[in-house]
Structures are given as structure tokens and as C-alpha cells.
Enzyme design. Structure first.
Site, short mmCIF file in Angstrom:
data_model
loop_
_atom_site.label_atom_id
_atom_site.label_comp_id
_atom_site.label_asym_id
_atom_site.label_seq_id
_atom_site.Cartn_x
_atom_site.Cartn_y
_atom_site.Cartn_z
N SER A 123 41.00 33.23 37.53
CA SER A 123 40.82 34.21 38.62
C SER A 123 39.72 33.80 39.60
O SER A 123 38.71 33.20 39.21
CB SER A 123 40.43 35.56 37.98
N GLU A 125 37.67 35.75 40.59
CA GLU A 125 36.45 36.45 40.16
C GLU A 125 35.46 35.48 39.52
O GLU A 125 34.28 35.78 39.40
CB GLU A 125 36.80 37.56 39.16
N TYR A 147 34.14 40.67 33.12
CA TYR A 147 35.50 40.13 33.32
C TYR A 147 35.43 38.70 33.85
O TYR A 147 36.09 37.80 33.33
CB TYR A 147 36.28 41.03 34.28
#
Ligand code: NAP
Ligand code: F7E
Length: 329
Positions: A123, A125, A147
Site C-alpha cells: 500500500s 500508506e 496499518y
């Protein structure tokens, strides 16, 4: 007929990937975890064309058994605790699913059939507090949530099993991708669902957090095509998948409310409840490697994406389909 196993088939990406692989002539296996109520809304329309098998990323034996019984050629690991705010509330569980779950699956592959080709859903992120603009495969990671930290672990364990054991393991670093099947708690679908409700007189306001955060938002069906392309290459590798455009949450609101003839400023209320302990302020990806090596490019623009989602929400509400309210931040 090639056979693919998808973990997370009941999620947004899993459902799109299953349809894509079916269209390519694959036999599709979907791993689902046991729930007291069936949550097959996203896969019901093609459920009879896939084989569902029970398993959980927390349970290594279930992963080994599935591989031993079904012998897939490709495994797409899309299962994860994927909602960033929940990762602060349940950091250990997020680590178990989103980080260690990847090792459990890679180890099962190593033990049962190391020839299986593996895709890991990494991701943007992971870039978090970005160290370069735009972000590509060489940009250092600086995750900003449990996460993001868990995804960095999942990325590196994928690279490590490729380098340690010669597995055909790829990490797709996907930027945000959306569509009508997106979970309602994510900001895009939260906005388009509220726009549709407000337009139809069912709601009067939309409470949001940080309107300044910028994301590189693409269309989910485009992104699952990239996952498959990665596993068809002669060598395993890692790829950034993104549109290369960035927009703020406020711009998403302007576009979505504007599309139905409303002014977002009349309805959007900022609510500290939706602010995060640490924010990812700006994401914009550079997918030139994927363009050059995979021949991949997005087909849906930002404006088209917003309209697809608003239209789908209006249509669902107008035919009285069950569209649940969001019950948590
Ligand atoms: P999603 O809609 O939240 O779907 C997550 C899936 O994982 C669901 O099918 C869920 O099953 C399953 N799952 C969760 N925990 C599990 C466990 N312990 N064992 C087995 N299955 C489990 O996520 P998505 O948007 O499709 O994203 C797919 C993957 O890509 C995720 O790994 C996500 O972190 C990653 N990703 C997403 C984006 C994006 O913008 N969408 C971008 C980059 C990376 P239930 O239905 O039973 O809950
Ligand atoms: O937030 C801001 C929020 O929850 C986007 C996941 O798929 O993409 C997703 O993670 C931005 C953030 O997605 C609200 O602060 C403002 O800056 O839609 P989101 P995300 O956190 O970017 C990545 C690539 C993944 O891998 C993840 O799995 O929007 N924001 N107000 C809000 N966000 C939410 N959810 N709700 C609000 O009210």
C-alpha cells in the site's frame, strides 16, 4: 485452465479480481473466514462460478490445507485489516492479519508448492510522511499508522521470501483505489453515499475529518488488472500502481456535490472525531515502471470516478437497495 486462490475475495478488490480472472478463463478459489452472518454482498452475482474455501490468515493450518487440497498456480493475498483508523484501536490484531498473515501464507507456499506465484497487496500508506514527491518503488517508507507499519512488514517479508527461497513473489504498492464496492467507512464512499442521501432528502449533513489530506485516487477494476499483470511477467518484481494525480478530500467533496448541483459548503461539517492521531498529508504515485514493464495504465479519470460512485449510490438508494449507514468513525 489456470487456478488462482484469492484471500479477501469478499472485499472490494477480491470481488473485482475474481471477476477479472473468471473473464480470463481461470478457475477461481476464494478464501473466506467463518462469520455468523454471510457477508457475500460483493460476490453474490458470480458466487456460483467460484469455489469458496474456509480459512483465516490467523490460522496457518487452514492455509496449508487449502494449498494442499486445491493446488493453485497463483495466490493473491488481498486479505487484511484494511481500515487505517481501526489500526490504532486494534494495533495487535492489525499486525496479526496484515503483517504476520503474509508470513503465514508465504511459509505455507514454501512448504506446499514453492512454484506458486504470489501477489502481496502492499500500500501507498507505507510512504506515509513522504520522503519524495511523487513516490516510486525507490522512495523510502515512513509509515504513519499501525496499518502502514504492518504493510511495510508484509512488503519486506515478500521481498525476503523471494530473495531467500526464490519464490515468485511480487509486491504491488497500490495507491488508493475506489468504486461503488468500496467500504462505506472510507472517505470517497462516505462522501458519495452522503451526497446521494442529501440529494434524495434522506440526510442533511456530512461530518468529515481532515479536508486537506491529498490522495492519488484510481478506479479499483483498473488496479486488479495490474495485480494479474505482475504475476504474468518472466521475473517477480515490485511495482507502484497509481494515476499520478493528487486531489484533496475537499476537492472530492466539491466534485461530488457539484455533480448533483449542490454546494459542498452547505452540508460538510468538520468533526474532530474523524481526525487521525498521525496523518498522511500527501500521496501521489509515479507508476512509470508499471507503464513501461506491464503496459499498465489507468482508464478512469478522477472526475469519472466520482461520477461513477455518485451514480451508483443514487441508483442503489432509488431502488431501495439496502445501503447501510456507517456506524463508526
Ligand atoms: P477490504 O474491502 O477491506 O477487504 C478485505 C478483505 O480481507 C475482506 O474480504 C475480509 O474478509 C478479508 N479479511 C480480513 N481479515 C481476514 C483474515 N484474518 N483472514 C481472512 N480474510 C480476512 O479491502 P480492499 O480495499 O479490497 O483491499 C484489498 C487489499 O489491498 C488489502 O490488503 C488492503 O490493505 C490493500 N490495499 C487496498 C488499497 C485500496 O485503496 N483499496 C490500496 C492499497 C492496498 P471479511 O469480508 O470477512 O471481512
Ligand atoms: O482516508 C481523510 C483521512 O480512510 C483518506 C485504505 O484502502 O487507502 C486507504 O487508506 C483520507 C485520509 O483511506 C474522513 O484522514 C477526512 O487522509 O478513505 P480513507 P486511507 O486512509 O488513505 C490506502 C492506500 C490503503 O492501503 C488502505 O487500506 O481522507 N478523511 N475525513 C477521512 N477518512 C475517513 N475514512 N473518514 C472521514 O470522515
Amino acid at each position: 485452465m489456470p487456478k488462482a486462490l484469492i484471500t479477501g475475495i469478499t472485499g472490494q478488490d477480491g470481488s473485482h479480481l475474481a471477476e477479472f480472472l473468471l473473464s480470463k478463463g481461470y478457475e477461481v478459489l476464494g478464501m473466506v473466514r467463518r462469520t455468523s452472518t454471510i457477508n457475500f454482498d460483493r460476490i453474490r452475482h458470480f458466487q456460483d462460478q467460484v469455489t469458496l474455501v474456509q480459512g483465516d490468515l490467523l490460522d496457518q493450518v487452514s492455509l496449508i490445507s487449502i494449498l494442499e487440497q486445491h493446488h493453485p498456480d497463483e495466490v493473491y493475498n488481498l486479505a487484511a485489516q484494511s481500515f487505517v483508523p481501526t489500526s490504532w484501536e486494534q494495533p495487535v490484531l492489525t499486525g496479526e492479519f496484515t503483517a504476520l498473515g503474509v508470513t503465514r501464507l508465504l511459509d505455507a507456499i514454501r512448504l506446499v508448492d514453492p512454484k506458486i506465484r504470489f501477489y502481496q497487496a502492499s500500500s501507498s500508506e507505507m510512504f506515509g510522511k513522504v520522503q519524495a514527491v511523487p513516490q516510486n518503488e525507490k522512495t523510502p517508507f515512513y509509515p504513519r499508522s499501525p496499518y502502514g507499519v504492518a504493510k511495510v512488514y508484509g512488503h519486506w517479508i515478500t521481498v525476503n521470501y523471494r530473495e531467500s527461497y526464490g519464490l515468485f513473489a511480487c509486491s504491488g504498492i497500490l495507491f488508493n483505489h475506489e468504486g461503488p464496492r468500496r467500504g462505506l467507512e472510507f472517505v470517497t464512499h462516505k462522501i458519495t453515499n452522503a451526497v446521494a442521501r442529501i440529494k434524495l432528502g434522506m440526510e442533511r449533513e456530512l461530518r468529515l475529518g481532515n479536508l486537506d489530506a491529498r490522495r492519488d485516487w484510481g478506479y479499483a477494476p483498473d488496479y486488479v488488472r495490474a495485480m494479474w499483470l505482475m504475476l504474468q511477467q518472466p521475473e517477480p518484481d515490485d511495482y507502484v500502481i497509481a494515476t499520478g494525480e493528487t486531489h484533496s478530500v475537499q476537492e472530492f467533496c466539491e466534485e461530488a456535490f457539484g455533480y448533483v448541483g449542490l454546494d459542498w459548503r452547505d452540508y460538510v461539517v468538520q468533526d474532530p472525531r474523524f481526525m487521525r492521531p498521525a496523518e498522511v498529508d500527501l500521496l501521489v504515485g509515479d507508476a512509470s515502471k508499471a507503464r513501461a514493464k506491464l503496459g499498465w495504465q489507468p482508464t478512469v479519470t478522477f472526475r469519472e470516478l466520482v461520477r461513477i460512485m455518485v451514480d451508483a449510490d443514487l441508483e442503489a438508494l432509488q431502488r431501495n437497495a439496502h445501503v447501510p449507514h456507517i456506524t463508526y468513525a
